[in-house]
Scaffold this motif. Structure first.
Motif, short mmCIF file in Angstrom:
data_model
loop_
_atom_site.label_atom_id
_atom_site.label_comp_id
_atom_site.label_asym_id
_atom_site.label_seq_id
_atom_site.Cartn_x
_atom_site.Cartn_y
_atom_site.Cartn_z
N PRO A 1 0.83 -1.21 0.00
CA PRO A 1 0.00 0.00 0.00
C PRO A 1 0.86 1.25 0.00
O PRO A 1 1.88 1.32 0.70
N THR B 1 -6.73 1.37 -4.74
CA THR B 1 -7.11 0.33 -3.79
C THR B 1 -8.61 0.17 -3.66
O THR B 1 -9.12 -0.95 -3.61
N ARG C 1 -7.25 -2.37 6.02
CA ARG C 1 -6.02 -1.61 5.76
C ARG C 1 -5.72 -0.61 6.87
O ARG C 1 -4.58 -0.18 7.03
#
Length: 660
Positions: free
Chosen positions: A89, A108, A435
């Motif tokens: 990420p 994402t 996340r």
């Protein structure tokens, strides 16, 4: 300096792919870059292929570079296959991720274009990092060199197994420099010139990164810095969605297009470039911010506009809003103090808000593309077949919006739409929590056009479309909810209230605060306060303060006195005067509204300038909310402020004179 004869220096090497195991001579910082000018793929366009290689590359943040390099080294040393997923990420709040084996950057939380990623090991003469396969091969040859050796037979010329444009050979001249060549027709003389760093007439000089990972002259960083001349200019760089109207409509009304309207010929590449370059601050030491407010934005079906005009892509639209939120916050002491008072450590630079688009339309086939044949019912004509040619530009624009209404009113499509948007909301929320497990802030919704009606119905039907999160603020923007619910004979009531006796239907949106934002020239927008209590029809909507004067007396005068613009028509009415009275709402009416919004008001109006009341402004009004700084300022103020319920609600009542 290495000097040796030409004979037997060029050796063919085995093929080197992306999975080659490479051992770098010296483990030093490696900077990573992503392309910003030419995408590898585009969403919803499987036939797209890049017409040229990317030439504009932007550097990742320091922390992103470190994590990318660790993941890359780990992937290499484990000798995994290309198909193995190694994802890192990156960027602001990790809105993007890098597929390390494929060296691709992708979004994402939404479907967007993908971009090439490169390690900054070898750079060309413009200081652009070389592609991955070429870099891998150069590093392999580089490790074979011994620059301290006096061996005349040591090799410094290699044949590339992967052609890099016209170049087939590489000649290393010192520890930091090499030349890519198409051939060595010049023999020993050409080599002597190269080794003396005089250059090559038909070659490309390449340079290895320094000990700090940077090229000698970091042109990429300089270009990025120029682009990022402060948050203040980011929204302007992203461009305005409403410019579409300037492209499409002037010819319809016999106007002459100026240079600005020529932007309509843009193929979208410049927009994508601005979007990817300005999405986050690459000079930051970290990509993570503390987020206290997560916002999901939902579009209507009319985002077919985004397929025909990439410039109006909804993801780009949300990027504009995100940039405007930062701009307004950066210039407002009042907004910063709101975060400071609640104890935010990074209140000076971080508004604490992240906005994500919910792009769902591509998952449902509506069979309404203008020229695409109807696959389900081939005997039916296309939309183009039944579209009139008169004022075609305006008809195409409004046709996209009108189709929203027709499709959503069809029960078959309505259920599919609600189910799909509901699924996307929960999926994106769960992914964000995975996340960002530390996130414990508020979740808000923004619905534009028919997207606002879709969200309204989801919030009212939580038994069927249950969300995995509670909704703090729900903003309807450019919304037709009012007219839809009127046609459906439906009143609006707070979820906490007992249902009142009524011959009409009743819907209760499950959210803490409901806002209905509109431009008075927007032909798609309608008020909703009269659906809560009929008496609200006699009062003006609340006024959205101008962001630059939102902390001063000017905005308070506007809120008390109402819209100055509405005084103008009255002056033209013979024998008539417009009279405004400031009133306090009856307690029962005020309570009903405060149960739906802590301010006691639901309808909030943007007002146009004195010269903006025309048909083009009306068309622009509906598509320009996300680029409006007043809207960004209003959203910021309402999210960051403490929600203390009022004891009374002041409204402006307007008695218009009769016309003789």
């Amino acid at each position: 300096m290495l000097r040796r004869p030409l004979t037997c220096l060029i050796r063919s090497q085995r093929s080197f792919g992306s999975t080659i195991v490479i051992r770098t001579a010296k483990r030093c910082p490696v900077l990573w870059y992503y392309a910003s000018d030419v995408p590898l793929t585009k969403p919803h366009d499987p036939s797209y292929k890049p017409g040229k290689p990317a030439s504009k590359f932007v550097k990742f943040s320091v922390s992103d570079c470190e994590r990318l390099e660790r993941a890359f080294q780990g992937w290499k040393e484990s000798q995994r296959k290309l198909e193995d997923v190694v994802s890192v990420p990156v960027n602001e709040d990790f809105l993007f991720q890098v597929d390390v084996p494929k060296m691709e950057l992708k979004s994402t939380y939404w479907r967007g274009p993908t971009y090439e990623v490169r390690r900054g090991v070898w750079f060309d003469s413009s200081n652009v990092p070389l592609p991955s396969e070429v870099t891998a091969e150069l590093e392999l040859y580089y490790l074979k060199l011994n620059f301290k050796s006096d061996d005349e037979n040591a090799q410094d010329v290699f044949k590339l197994s992967h052609r890099y444009g016209e170049y087939k050979l590489v000649v290393f001249t010192d520890q930091k420099t090499a030349y890519l060549l198409p051939h060595l027709d010049g023999g020993d003389l050409q080599l002597k010139l190269l080794r003396a760093n005089i250059g090559a007439l038909q070659g490309e000089k390449i340079t290895r990164a320094g000990d700090d990972g940077s090229p000698p002259m970091d042109v990429a960083a300089a270009a990025k810095k120029k682009i990022e001349n402060g948050i203040q200019s980011k929204a302007a760089q992203l461009g305005n969605i409403s410019d579409l109207i300037s492209w499409e409509l002037p010819g319809v009304f016999g106007m002459t297009k100026d240079k600005d309207t020529e932007k309509g010929t843009d193929d979208g590449s410049n927009v994508l470039k601005r979007e990817i370059e300005t999405d986050y601050d690459s000079q930051a030491t970290t990509s993570r911010r503390k987020v206290d407010h997560l916002v999901f934005c939902v579009h209507g079906i009319g985002q077919t506009l985004g397929k025909k005009y990439e410039y109006v892509n909804f993801t780009h639209t949300v990027n504009v809003l995100r940039s405007n939120l930062k701009k307004v916050y950066s210039e407002s002491k009042q907004l910063k103090n709101l975060n400071k008072e609640r104890g935010a450590d990074d209140w000076k630079n971080n508004c604490g808000i992240q906005v994500l688009p919910i792009t769902w339309r591509h998952t449902i086939g509506f069979q309404t593309d203008a020229t695409k044949p109807n696959d389900e019912y081939p005997e039916l004509p296309t939309l183009a077949d039944i579209t009139l040619n008169g004022i075609l530009g305006l008809r195409r624009l409004l046709g996209d919006i009108a189709l929203d209404i027709l499709l959503y009113d069809e029960p078959f499509y309505r259920e599919r739409i609600l189910s799909e948007v509901h699924r996307h909301l929960n999926d994106v929320y769960r992914l964000y929590r995975e996340r960002n497990p530390e996130f414990n802030g508020d979740v808000h919704l923004i619905g534009h056009s028919l997207g606002s009606l879709i969200l309204f119905d989801i919030l009212c039907e939580q038994d069927k479309y249950r969300l995995d999160f509670s909704v703090k603020n729900y903003y309807c923007i450019g919304s037709p909810i009012g007219v839809f619910k009127l046609i459906q004979r439906t009143k609006i009531q707070a979820a906490c209230e007992e249902e009142r006796k009524s011959s009409a239907n009743v819907q209760k949106p499950k959210c803490e605060n409901l806002y209905n934002l509109f431009h008075i020239c927007d032909p798609i927008s309608y008020r909703i306060e009269p659906l809560v209590d009929l008496s609200m029809a006699q009062y003006q909507p609340a006024i959205i303060s101008h962001w630059s004067t939102g902390e001063g007396i000017a905005s308070r005068v506007m809120e008390i006195g109402g819209s100055i613009l509405k005084d103008i028509p009255g002056a033209a009415i013979k024998g008539g005067n417009t009279k405004k009275d400031k009133s306090m709402l009856p307690l029962d009416v005020a309570q009903r509204l405060m149960n739906l919004n802590h301010t006691g008001r639901l309808d909030y109006s943007l007002t146009p300038g004195f010269l903006e009341v025309d048909i083009i402004s009306a068309a622009k009004a509906h598509v320009s909310y996300f680029e409006d700084l007043d809207v960004a300022g209003f959203i910021l103020k309402e999210m960051l402020s403490k929600h203390n319920r009022r004891h009374h609600v002041i409204v402006t009542k307007e008695n218009l004179p009769s016309i003789d």
